[in-house]
Design a protein around this motif. Structure first.
Motif, PDB file in Angstrom:
ATOM      1  N   ASN A  96       0.790  -1.230   0.000  1.00 38.91           N
ATOM      2  CA  ASN A  96       0.000   0.000   0.000  1.00 38.91           C
ATOM      3  C   ASN A  96       0.822   1.279   0.000  1.00 38.91           C
ATOM      4  N   SER A 117      -7.067   5.760  -2.575  1.00 37.93           N
ATOM      5  CA  SER A 117      -6.922   5.817  -1.115  1.00 37.93           C
ATOM      6  C   SER A 117      -8.203   5.297  -0.467  1.00 37.93           C
ATOM      7  N   SER A 118      -8.567   5.844   0.670  1.00 37.29           N
ATOM      8  CA  SER A 118      -9.774   5.405   1.377  1.00 37.29           C
ATOM      9  C   SER A 118     -10.165   6.456   2.410  1.00 37.29           C
ATOM     10  N   HIS A 121      -8.676   6.715   6.059  1.00 34.78           N
ATOM     11  CA  HIS A 121      -7.405   7.340   6.442  1.00 34.78           C
ATOM     12  C   HIS A 121      -7.595   8.402   7.517  1.00 34.78           C
ATOM     13  N   LYS A 141      -3.295   4.346   3.952  1.00 38.22           N
ATOM     14  CA  LYS A 141      -4.023   5.210   3.027  1.00 38.22           C
ATOM     15  C   LYS A 141      -3.783   6.688   3.342  1.00 38.22           C
TER      16      LYS A 141
END
Length: 239
Positions: A96, A117-118, A121, A141
Motif C-alpha cells: 500500500n 486511497s480510502s 485514512h 491510506k
C-alpha cells in the motif's frame, strides 16, 4: 486515445475501471500478481493490450513490474489501484505504500497519476519512523495521500490526484458494503480520461467525482517530506 496502466486490475475496481476505459477506446495494460491472476485479468478484459505480472508484496517483483511497464514506453496515465487489507503490517506497508512509491519513482513519468486511497485514512495513526512495523490499512491510506500531495507539489507538469472509492462490494469490501460498484471506479475513469477543468487539475482528493474531505495532516509539507525521506532510506531509491 490514452495509454493507461492499472495496478491490481485482475479483479475488483481495477478490472471494472479497465473495462470502462477499454470501452472508451483507450489502450490499457493490466497488472496481476501471478500467472493465474493474469489469465483471470484477460478473461475479464480480453480487449486489454497486455498484462504485467508481479507480486507487489515483494520488492524485487515491484522493481520487475516497473521494468516491464517501461518496456511499453511512456504511458499517459498510471492508476495505483492495488491494495491489501490485512493484519500483516509489513505486507500492508509494502503493497500500500512502498509499491506505489517505487512505481511512481521508477516508471517513466506519465501525464496523469491516480492513487486509490480510502476515507478510512481520516484520524488514523501514522508512525513514519516505523512504517514496516506499525502500518495498518487506515494509516497506509493516509501515507498514500501524503505521497500524492508530495508528488503533485514536486511534479507540477503531471496531474496527480487521489480518490476514495467508498465501501464497495468487491472481494476486499465484502458483501455488506453499501456503496455502488460504479461509483467506486467512476472517479478513476474520469480522472484518467476526462478533459474538463476539474479532471485536468492536481493535488485533489475525490469521492464519486466530487472533492472530498481529507485529514488535515495531508497538507503538512514537513510530514510529506518526512515520508519521502523515510521511503528513500528504506528503498534506496529517490523520487
Amino acid at each position: 486515445m490514452a495509454k493507461i496502466f492499472i495496478t491490481g486490475s485482475s479483479t475488483g475496481l481495477g478490472a471494472l475501471a479497465a473495462k470502462e476505459l477499454i470501452a472508451q477506446g483507450n489502450e490499457v495494460v493490466l497488472h496481476a500478481r501471478n500467472e493465474a491472476r493474469a489469465k483471470e485479468a484477460l478473461k475479464e478484459n480480453p480487449g486489454a493490450t497486455q498484462v504485467v505480472i508481479g507480486d507487489l508484496g515483494k520488492k524485487e517483483e515491484i522493481l520487475s513490474v516497473a521494468k516491464q511497464v517501461n518496456q511499453f514506453g511512456r504511458f499517459d496515465v498510471i492508476i495505483h489501484n492495488a491494495g491489501v487489507y490485512a493484519p500483516d503490517a509489513r505486507l500492508t506497508y509494502t503493497v500500500n505504500i512502498e509499491a506505489p512509491y517505487l512505481l511512481t519513482s521508477l516508471i517513466e513519468k506519465p501525464k496523469r497519476i491516480i492513487y486509490v486511497s480510502s476515507g478510512m485514512h481520516r484520524g488514523s495513526r501514522l508512525n513514519i519512523d516505523h512504517l514496516d512495523q506499525g502500518t495498518d490499512y487506515s494509516s497506509s491510506k493516509l501515507a498514500l495521500l501524503l505521497l500524492m500531495k508530495a508528488v503533485s507539489r514536486l511534479w507540477p507538469d503531471v496531474f496527480v490526484n487521489a480518490v476514495d472509492p467508498g465501501w464497495v462490494p468487491t472481494r476486499m469490501g465484502g458483501a455488506g458494503a453499501n456503496d455502488s460498484l460504479e461509483g467506486g471506479y467512476s472517479s478513476q475513469v474520469w480522472l484518467a480520461s476526462g478533459e474538463d477543468k476539474n479532471a485536468l487539475n492536481s493535488g485533489n482528493y475525490y469521492y464519486h467525482k466530487k472533492l472530498s474531505r481529507y485529514d488535515e495532516r495531508v497538507d503538512n509539507i514537513d510530514l510529506q517530506n518526512q515520508l519521502l525521506a523515510k521511503l528513500e532510506e528504506a528503498t534506496q531509491i529517490k523520487l
